[in-house]
Design a protein around this motif. Sequence first.
Motif, PDB file in Angstrom:
ATOM      1  N   VAL A  15      27.297  45.124  39.328  1.00 16.40           N
ATOM      2  CA  VAL A  15      28.410  44.361  38.770  1.00 16.40           C
ATOM      3  C   VAL A  15      28.421  42.913  39.269  1.00 16.40           C
ATOM      4  CG1 VAL A  15      30.216  44.863  40.461  1.00 16.40           C
ATOM      5  CG2 VAL A  15      30.808  44.637  38.068  1.00 16.40           C
ATOM      6  N   GLU A  19      29.412  39.637  36.846  1.00 17.45           N
ATOM      7  CA  GLU A  19      30.648  38.965  37.256  1.00 17.45           C
ATOM      8  C   GLU A  19      30.400  37.477  37.446  1.00 17.45           C
ATOM      9  OE1 GLU A  19      33.636  37.243  39.790  1.00 17.45           O
ATOM     10  OE2 GLU A  19      31.597  37.639  40.453  1.00 17.45           O
ATOM     11  N   LEU A  51      35.675  42.392  35.089  1.00 10.62           N
ATOM     12  CA  LEU A  51      34.483  42.435  35.944  1.00 10.62           C
ATOM     13  C   LEU A  51      34.833  42.122  37.397  1.00 10.62           C
ATOM     14  CD1 LEU A  51      31.847  40.812  33.580  1.00 10.62           C
ATOM     15  CD2 LEU A  51      31.862  43.166  34.421  1.00 10.62           C
TER      16      LEU A  51
END
Length: 114
Positions: A15, A19, A51
Motif C-alpha cells: 500500500v 499511497e 489509501l
Amino acid sequence: MDIKTASALHRLRLVSAPEAVSFLLLLVCSVLKRTTEFNAVPAMGMIHGLLFILYVIFWLLAWNRAKWSFGTGVLYFVLSVLPTGGFFADRKLRRAASDAVIASRARNAGTVNA
C-alpha cells in the motif's frame, strides 16, 4: 521472521507506493484546480484518503508484529505524510524483507548441515 510478521510487512509495502502516487496526484489535482477549470480534487482526495487509512492500519499492524523501535515506527509514519515518502518506505521494507529471507535461509542451511 514468522509468516504473520512477513505478511504484515508485505501488506504495508503493497500500500505504500500507491499511497505515495495518490498523494502526488492529489497535489497535481490541487494545482490544476487553482489554475484551470479541471477539478478532480474531491475524487482524488477520497482515493488518497482511503489509501492513507489503509497505510495507517497496515503500519500499526506491522509495527506491532515486527516489534519495531519507537524511532523506526515513527519513521514509517513520517514517510506516509511526505509526498514521496511512500516510495522510500517501499524500498526500505523490500530491503528488510530480502534481508530476512537471506537470514532465514542461512539459519536453515546451518541447521541442515549441522
